[in-house]
Each structure stands twice: as C-alpha cells, then as structure tokens.
Design a protein around this motif. Structure first.
Motif, short mmCIF file in Angstrom:
data_model
loop_
_atom_site.label_atom_id
_atom_site.label_comp_id
_atom_site.label_asym_id
_atom_site.label_seq_id
_atom_site.Cartn_x
_atom_site.Cartn_y
_atom_site.Cartn_z
N LEU A 1 39.79 63.17 33.34
CA LEU A 1 39.99 62.17 34.39
C LEU A 1 41.48 62.10 34.77
N GLN A 2 42.08 63.25 34.98
CA GLN A 2 43.51 63.31 35.28
C GLN A 2 43.83 62.86 36.70
N ASP A 3 42.99 63.22 37.65
CA ASP A 3 43.20 62.87 39.05
C ASP A 3 42.82 61.40 39.27
N LYS A 4 43.67 60.65 39.95
CA LYS A 4 43.42 59.21 40.16
C LYS A 4 42.15 58.95 40.96
N MET A 5 41.88 59.78 41.96
CA MET A 5 40.69 59.58 42.79
C MET A 5 39.42 59.84 41.98
N VAL A 6 39.45 60.88 41.15
CA VAL A 6 38.29 61.20 40.31
C VAL A 6 38.06 60.07 39.30
N LYS A 7 39.14 59.59 38.71
CA LYS A 7 39.03 58.49 37.74
C LYS A 7 38.47 57.25 38.41
N SER A 8 38.97 56.92 39.58
CA SER A 8 38.50 55.74 40.31
C SER A 8 37.01 55.86 40.62
N LYS A 9 36.59 56.99 41.15
CA LYS A 9 35.18 57.21 41.48
C LYS A 9 34.30 57.15 40.23
N THR A 10 34.79 57.73 39.14
CA THR A 10 34.02 57.74 37.89
C THR A 10 33.81 56.33 37.36
N PHE A 11 34.87 55.52 37.37
CA PHE A 11 34.73 54.15 36.87
C PHE A 11 33.85 53.31 37.79
N LYS A 12 33.90 53.57 39.09
CA LYS A 12 32.98 52.88 40.01
C LYS A 12 31.54 53.30 39.73
N ASP A 13 31.36 54.59 39.42
CA ASP A 13 30.02 55.06 39.08
C ASP A 13 29.53 54.46 37.77
N ILE A 14 30.43 54.22 36.83
CA ILE A 14 30.04 53.56 35.57
C ILE A 14 29.52 52.16 35.86
N ILE A 15 30.19 51.46 36.75
CA ILE A 15 29.75 50.12 37.14
C ILE A 15 28.38 50.20 37.81
N GLU B 1 51.12 48.10 41.26
CA GLU B 1 51.56 47.83 39.89
C GLU B 1 50.57 48.19 38.79
N LEU B 2 49.29 48.29 39.13
CA LEU B 2 48.27 48.47 38.10
C LEU B 2 48.54 49.69 37.22
N PHE B 3 48.86 50.82 37.82
CA PHE B 3 49.02 52.04 37.01
C PHE B 3 50.21 51.95 36.07
N SER B 4 51.25 51.25 36.47
CA SER B 4 52.38 51.09 35.54
C SER B 4 51.98 50.17 34.38
N VAL B 5 51.15 49.18 34.65
CA VAL B 5 50.66 48.29 33.58
C VAL B 5 49.77 49.09 32.63
N LEU B 6 48.92 49.95 33.18
CA LEU B 6 48.02 50.76 32.35
C LEU B 6 48.79 51.76 31.50
N GLU B 7 49.82 52.34 32.07
CA GLU B 7 50.64 53.30 31.33
C GLU B 7 51.46 52.62 30.24
N ALA B 8 51.85 51.38 30.48
CA ALA B 8 52.70 50.66 29.53
C ALA B 8 51.92 49.95 28.43
N VAL B 9 50.58 50.03 28.48
CA VAL B 9 49.75 49.31 27.52
C VAL B 9 50.11 49.67 26.07
N CYS B 10 50.45 50.94 25.83
CA CYS B 10 50.76 51.34 24.45
C CYS B 10 52.12 50.82 24.00
#
Length: 191
Positions: free
Chosen positions: A150-164, A58-67
């Motif tokens: 950050l279009q690819d979900k895996m790249v986005k996930s890895k990038t945000f983990k790297d930010i942490i 469900e997370l990605f639908s929540v993120l897409e619906a934020v706007c």
C-alpha cells in the motif's frame, strides 16, 4: 450485531485497543487512524459536506509521526477534526475496536454497485446472493492491493474505502440473514 474484518492491517488487544501487529505497533496505530479518517470521509459524503483541510494537508504527517509521538495525542488530533457524529461515537466508545464497530454500524448500506444490483423485484435469497457476490469481489480487490503493498496514497485510500464497504456489506448480510433487514428495508436505502 457486530462485524469487523480489517485484513490484518490493525490488531487489537483483549481490551479492544490497538496493539502491535506483525509490522509493529506504530503501523497498526497509523492504520487505525487512517481507517478512522476514511469512516469520517464516508459520513461527510453521506451528508454532502466537504472534507476539512486537516485531512488533505496534515493527516499524513500525523500518521507518519505516530511512532515518534504519543498515540493518544495523535488519535485526539484526528478525532477533533472529524465530523461531530464521529466525535460523539468516539466519546461513547470504550475501546478502539468498539469505535470502529460503532462507526461501521452507523454508516448506511448505500453504495453505487449495490444499488445497481438491488431492484424492487428481488427476493430474500437474491438479496443474500447479491451481497455475497459483491462482498467477495471487494474482498479479492483488498487482498490483492495489500499483497502488492500500500505504498501509493491513492491505492491505500481506495483499499481502506473498500475495507469500509466490505465491512458494511457483511454487516448488512448478517442483518438480512437474521431477518433484521428485508428487501423492502434496503431498496429505498441503497438507491
């Protein structure tokens, strides 16, 4: 002590709440919620707990619906599916920025790359060098990923983990620099 660098993916207003960035408020809010979910994932991993189905389905639908939806409702939905520790921190935080900062301070400095480099026979200067070197490499990876999009979900996930990971290492570096943490404190923690 507080360290937080979010690579211009999330902007905060003077009160520390998510505000509009160059890409618009919904993108900043969506990135905030995604980062929150990644901090939750780190905490779950530290406690050897599985990731709840909400974050898988469900997370990605929540993120897409934020706007389209109320940010407060979306934030509440994400937080109520997080680990109890995240929920407690969220309830005590006075702003969105403080929430992320408190989460950053909560997670350990445990990291495979870090643990490989930190041995029992290192001194304070070597520890500072290890942290600086490792965080520099992580920063370059993050910047390259953001530059490429950050279009690819895996790249986005890895990038945000790297930010942490980057934020945690930099906070650790601050604590080492100020003498709050020593080599003796970190060796048992990072392994």
């Amino acid at each position: 002590m507080e360290f937080l660098y979010l690579f211009d993916l999330i902007d905060f207003d003077e009160n520390g709440n998510v505000c509009e960035d160059g890409q618009g408020i919904s993108q900043s809010q969506s990135n905030f919620l995604y980062l929150l979910s990644k901090y939750n994932q780190v905490i779950l991993k530290e406690e050897n707990l599985p990731i709840p189905d909400f974050f898988k389905s469900e997370l990605f639908s929540v993120l897409e619906a934020v706007c389209k939806e109320n940010f407060g409702a979306s934030k509440k939905k994400v937080i109520e599916n997080c680990h109890l520790k995240v929920q407690q921190i969220a309830n005590s935080a006075k702003s969105d920025k403080e929430l992320i900062s408190l989460l950053n301070d909560t997670i350990s400095a445990r990291d495979e790359d870090f643990a490989k480099l930190v041995g029992k026979n290192i001194n304070h200067l070597q520890l500072a060098y290890i942290i600086t070197s490792l965080s520099g490499k992580i920063e370059k990876k993050i910047e390259l990923a953001i530059e490429n999009g950050l279009q690819d979900k895996m790249v986005k996930s890895k990038t945000f983990k790297d930010i942490i990971k980057y934020n945690r290492l930099m906070l650790t570096a601050q604590k080492v620099g100020s003498g709050e943490l020593t080599v003796k404190d970190l060796c048992p923690v990072v392994a």
